[in-house]
Write a protein that holds these residues in place. Structure first.
Motif, PDB file in Angstrom:
ATOM      1  N   GLU A 121      -2.160  96.280  85.045  1.00  0.00           N
ATOM      2  CA  GLU A 121      -0.968  96.239  84.193  1.00  0.00           C
ATOM      3  C   GLU A 121       0.068  97.238  84.685  1.00  0.00           C
ATOM      4  N   GLU A 122      -0.411  98.424  85.087  1.00  0.00           N
ATOM      5  CA  GLU A 122       0.492  99.460  85.605  1.00  0.00           C
ATOM      6  C   GLU A 122       1.201  98.957  86.864  1.00  0.00           C
ATOM      7  N   ARG A 174      -6.054  98.163  83.173  1.00  0.00           N
ATOM      8  CA  ARG A 174      -4.944  99.094  82.939  1.00  0.00           C
ATOM      9  C   ARG A 174      -4.179  99.337  84.249  1.00  0.00           C
ATOM     10  N   ARG A 175      -4.920  99.518  85.347  1.00  0.00           N
ATOM     11  CA  ARG A 175      -4.265  99.729  86.646  1.00  0.00           C
ATOM     12  C   ARG A 175      -3.466  98.498  87.053  1.00  0.00           C
ATOM     13  N   ILE A 183     -11.843  97.814  81.894  1.00  0.00           N
ATOM     14  CA  ILE A 183     -10.645  98.226  81.135  1.00  0.00           C
ATOM     15  C   ILE A 183      -9.726  99.049  82.035  1.00  0.00           C
ATOM     16  N   GLU A 184     -10.320  99.973  82.790  1.00  0.00           N
ATOM     17  CA  GLU A 184      -9.526 100.826  83.687  1.00  0.00           C
ATOM     18  C   GLU A 184      -8.833  99.967  84.758  1.00  0.00           C
TER      19      GLU A 184
END
Length: 166
Positions: A96-97, A93-94, A89-90
Motif C-alpha cells: 500500500e505504501e 502495508r508495504r 499484514i506488513e
C-alpha cells in the motif's frame, strides 16, 4: 509292679504332655505362620496398592506431560500462524505504501505535465498573438503602401490630366 505301672503311667503322662506340648507348639507355630502369611498378604496388597497408585500417578504425570507438550506445539503453531499473518499484514502495508508513493509520483508527474502543457499553451498563445500582431502590422503597412501607391497614381493621373489639358 506298681512302680513299673506308675513309671509307665508317668512315662505315658510325660509322652502325652510332650505330645500336647508339641501339638500346642505346632498349633502356635501354625497360628504364627498363618498370621505371618496374613501379614505378608496384607503387605503384598498394600505394596500392590502403592504400586498401582504410583503407576496411576505416573500415568497422570505422563498424560499431563503429553497435554503440556501438545499445548506447547499448538502454541508454537498459533505463534507461527500469527507471525505469518503479521508478515502478510506488513507486506500488504508495504505494498500500500509503494502504491501510495507510486500514485503520488504519478500525480506529481501529471501535475508537472499539466503545468508544462499549460506553459506550452501560454507560450503558443503568446507566439500566435505576436504573429497576429506582426500580420496586422504588415497588413497596415501594406494598406498604407497601397494607399500611398493609390495616392501616387492619382497624383500622376492628375498630373497627366493637367499636362493634357495644357
Amino acid at each position: 509292679h506298681r512302680e513299673e505301672r506308675a513309671a509307665k503311667a508317668a512315662e505315658s503322662k510325660r509322652k502325652k504332655e510332650e505330645e500336647a506340648a508339641a501339638r500346642l507348639k505346632r498349633e502356635e507355630e501354625e497360628a504364627h505362620l498363618a498370621r505371618l502369611k496374613k501379614e505378608e498378604e496384607t503387605i503384598r496388597r498394600r505394596l500392590k496398592q502403592e504400586e498401582d497408585a504410583r503407576m496411576a500417578q505416573l500415568k497422570q504425570e505422563e498424560e499431563a506431560a503429553d497435554r503440556l507438550k501438545q499445548e506447547e506445539e499448538e502454541d508454537e503453531i498459533r505463534l507461527e500462524e500469527e507471525r505469518a499473518a503479521a508478515a502478510k499484514i506488513e507486506e500488504a502495508r508495504r505494498r500500500e505504501e509503494r502504491a501510495a508513493k507510486a500514485a503520488e509520483l504519478k500525480r506529481k508527474k501529471e501535475e508537472d505535465a499539466a503545468a508544462r502543457l499549460k506553459q506550452e499553451e501560454e507560450e503558443e498563445e503568446k507566439r500566435l498573438e505576436e504573429e497576429r500582431a506582426e500580420e496586422a502590422r504588415r497588413r497596415e503597412e501594406c494598406t498604407a503602401k497601397a494607399a500611398e501607391l493609390e495616392r501616387e497614381k492619382e497624383e500622376e493621373a492628375a498630373a497627366r490630366r493637367k499636362r493634357e489639358e495644357e
